[in-house]
Design an enzyme around this catalytic site. Structure first.
Site, PDB file in Angstrom:
ATOM      1  N   LYS A   1      -0.385  37.462  81.005  1.00 31.16           N
ATOM      2  CA  LYS A   1      -0.841  36.702  82.172  1.00 31.16           C
ATOM      3  C   LYS A   1      -0.264  35.289  82.127  1.00 31.16           C
ATOM      4  CE  LYS A   1      -4.967  35.693  84.879  1.00 31.16           C
ATOM      5  NZ  LYS A   1      -4.268  35.991  86.137  1.00 31.16           N
TER       6      LYS A   1
ATOM      7  N   HIS B   1      -8.054  37.885  79.239  1.00 30.63           N
ATOM      8  CA  HIS B   1      -7.003  38.708  79.847  1.00 30.63           C
ATOM      9  C   HIS B   1      -5.922  39.028  78.816  1.00 30.63           C
ATOM     10  CE1 HIS B   1      -8.681  37.378  83.724  1.00 30.63           C
ATOM     11  NE2 HIS B   1      -8.119  38.480  84.210  1.00 30.63           N
TER      12      HIS B   1
HETATM   13  N1  LIG Z   1      -6.046  39.722  92.733  1.00 30.99           N
HETATM   14  C1  LIG Z   1      -6.193  40.709  91.830  1.00 30.99           C
HETATM   15  O1  LIG Z   1      -7.075  41.575  91.946  1.00 30.99           O
HETATM   16  C2  LIG Z   1      -5.254  40.744  90.648  1.00 30.99           C
HETATM   17  C3  LIG Z   1      -5.376  41.742  89.676  1.00 30.99           C
HETATM   18  C4  LIG Z   1      -4.425  41.790  88.653  1.00 30.99           C
HETATM   19  C5  LIG Z   1      -3.400  40.853  88.624  1.00 30.99           C
HETATM   20  N2  LIG Z   1      -3.340  39.881  89.579  1.00 30.99           N
HETATM   21  C6  LIG Z   1      -2.236  38.906  89.646  1.00 30.99           C
HETATM   22  O2  LIG Z   1      -1.126  39.567  90.227  1.00 30.99           O
HETATM   23  C7  LIG Z   1       0.087  38.994  89.743  1.00 30.99           C
HETATM   24  C8  LIG Z   1       0.976  40.102  89.202  1.00 30.99           C
HETATM   25  O3  LIG Z   1       0.343  40.696  88.082  1.00 30.99           O
HETATM   26  P1  LIG Z   1       1.079  41.820  87.227  1.00 30.99           P
HETATM   27  O4  LIG Z   1       0.168  42.120  86.074  1.00 30.99           O
HETATM   28  O5  LIG Z   1       1.550  42.930  88.094  1.00 30.99           O
HETATM   29  O6  LIG Z   1       2.337  40.972  86.694  1.00 30.99           O
HETATM   30  P2  LIG Z   1       3.795  41.516  86.342  1.00 30.99           P
HETATM   31  O7  LIG Z   1       3.704  42.857  85.703  1.00 30.99           O
HETATM   32  O8  LIG Z   1       4.457  40.388  85.597  1.00 30.99           O
HETATM   33  O9  LIG Z   1       4.468  41.701  87.773  1.00 30.99           O
HETATM   34  C9  LIG Z   1       4.993  40.665  88.523  1.00 30.99           C
HETATM   35  C10 LIG Z   1       6.307  41.158  89.058  1.00 30.99           C
HETATM   36  O10 LIG Z   1       6.845  40.215  89.977  1.00 30.99           O
HETATM   37  C11 LIG Z   1       8.229  40.299  89.840  1.00 30.99           C
HETATM   38  N3  LIG Z   1       8.964  39.207  90.484  1.00 30.99           N
HETATM   39  C12 LIG Z   1       9.579  38.111  89.950  1.00 30.99           C
HETATM   40  N4  LIG Z   1      10.164  37.395  90.924  1.00 30.99           N
HETATM   41  C13 LIG Z   1       9.957  38.061  92.083  1.00 30.99           C
HETATM   42  C14 LIG Z   1      10.335  37.835  93.428  1.00 30.99           C
HETATM   43  N5  LIG Z   1      11.040  36.748  93.784  1.00 30.99           N
HETATM   44  N6  LIG Z   1       9.943  38.722  94.365  1.00 30.99           N
HETATM   45  C15 LIG Z   1       9.195  39.795  94.043  1.00 30.99           C
HETATM   46  N7  LIG Z   1       8.815  40.068  92.775  1.00 30.99           N
HETATM   47  C16 LIG Z   1       9.188  39.220  91.811  1.00 30.99           C
HETATM   48  C17 LIG Z   1       8.413  40.340  88.339  1.00 30.99           C
HETATM   49  O11 LIG Z   1       9.731  40.800  88.030  1.00 30.99           O
HETATM   50  P3  LIG Z   1      10.377  40.413  86.583  1.00 30.99           P
HETATM   51  O12 LIG Z   1       9.428  40.948  85.561  1.00 30.99           O
HETATM   52  O13 LIG Z   1      11.684  41.094  86.635  1.00 30.99           O
HETATM   53  O14 LIG Z   1      10.453  38.911  86.577  1.00 30.99           O
HETATM   54  C18 LIG Z   1       7.342  41.332  87.947  1.00 30.99           C
HETATM   55  O15 LIG Z   1       7.816  42.676  87.978  1.00 30.99           O
HETATM   56  C19 LIG Z   1      -0.333  37.934  88.731  1.00 30.99           C
HETATM   57  O16 LIG Z   1      -0.378  36.665  89.392  1.00 30.99           O
HETATM   58  C20 LIG Z   1      -1.736  38.357  88.329  1.00 30.99           C
HETATM   59  O17 LIG Z   1      -2.546  37.263  87.909  1.00 30.99           O
HETATM   60  C21 LIG Z   1      -4.254  39.822  90.574  1.00 30.99           C
END
Ligand SMILES: NC(=O)c1ccc[n+]([C@@H]2O[C@H](COP(=O)([O-])OP(=O)(O)OC[C@H]3O[C@@H](n4cnc5c(N)ncnc54)[C@H](OP(=O)(O)O)[C@@H]3O)[C@@H](O)[C@H]2O)c1
Length: 233
Positions: free
Chosen positions: A135, A131
């Site tokens: 991550k 990844h």
């Molecule tokens: N299941 C699936 O198919 C799949 C696919 C891809 C990713 N994922 C998972 O999904 C998650 C997010 O991935 P991503 O790539 O989008 O990560 P990301 O870009 O880091 O997005 C996560 C977001 O959550 C925000 N956040 C922090 N505290 C929060 C709160 N209390 N309430 C709401 N939002 C908050 C962060 O804000 P800040 O940056 O300002 O802290 C950030 O914008 C990860 O756990 C990843 O492993 C799952």
């Protein structure tokens, strides 16, 4: 459909684009430093926030009687308590370690292959996942789901990161560049190797699957999985 986005990072933004394309409305957005709109106005919430925020976000949506599709990984120690909370609040909940339709078919293939390989002790299974460097959790939730599919056969005691014990199912996690997600299952013997591999080309497959799951979950109570959405259980 009216959607709340809990987490507006890379995945939240990709989901917003797909949801709008499919004629849905985003009525609430929440990020670490953003709260816009009204959660209670949503028919379904899609949570892709960070692992530390997931449990509280899911509970808050359930308190508001909004069913939750959750894609955040790395919080699964709380899965049982969240499903119990869902039943208590008479809400709806659907978690998937990976929302891509291809990966969910890959999960089925992995389980079938694990059953075929279990009697062949000359083959040792191992998993590798790669990844992007942003991550937060390792191994990936998808790798854990694949490992659980193999552990069901009873051939291995547990999964473990970078283990050299034959009784362990070893998972190797690589973090590099901007890779959206690649998972390979290897079965290696002294004379040959079988591999099955899924490679995501972008986040679009995850985002589309999450929106399809949200369309399916809206208006439902209970705890579900992508197998229910895809009707492949
Ligand atoms: N299941 C699936 O198919 C799949 C696919 C891809 C990713 N994922 C998972 O999904 C998650 C997010 O991935 P991503 O790539 O989008 O990560 P990301 O870009 O880091 O997005 C996560 C977001 O959550 C925000 N956040 C922090 N505290 C929060 C709160 N209390 N309430 C709401 N939002 C908050 C962060 O804000 P800040 O940056 O300002 O802290 C950030 O914008 C990860 O756990 C990843 O492993 C799952």
């Amino acid at each position: 459909m009216k959607i709340a986005l809990l987490g507006y990072g890379r995945m939240g933004k990709a989901i917003e684009a797909i949801a709008l394309e499919r004629g849905h409305q985003i009525v609430y957005k929440q990020d670490f430093d953003l709260q816009e709109g009204t959660l209670q106005a949503a028919q379904v919430a899609i949570n892709f926030s960070i692992p530390d925020a997931a449990v509280q976000n899911i509970k808050t949506a359930m308190d508001a009687k909004v069913p939750v599709v959750c894609g955040t990984t790395g919080w699964l120690a709380h899965y049982e308590s969240i499903t119990a909370y869902c039943h208590k609040q008479q809400s709806g909940f659907l978690y998937a370690s990976n929302f891509s339709i291809g990966v969910n078919l890959f999960f089925k293939l992995n389980k079938a292959l694990a059953q075929w390989m279990a009697p062949h002790s000359s083959y040792q299974a191992r998993l590798e996942e790669t990844h992007h460097i942003h991550k937060l959790d390792a191994p990936s939730g998808t790798a854990i789901t694949l490992a659980e599919g193999i552990l069901e056969t009873g051939r291995y005691k547990q999964w473990a990161l970078d283990s050299d014990q034959d009784s362990d199912l070893s998972i190797h996690a690589v973090r590099t560049g901007e890779v959206p997600g690649t998972h390979t299952v290897h079965y290696t013997s002294a004379v040959d190797e079988i591999q099955i591999k899924h490679e995501a080309f972008s986040r679009t497959g995850f985002a589309l699957g999450a929106v399809v799951a949200a369309e399916w979950l809206a208006g439902k109570q209970g705890v579900y999985s992508m197998e229910d959405v895809l009707n492949v259980s």
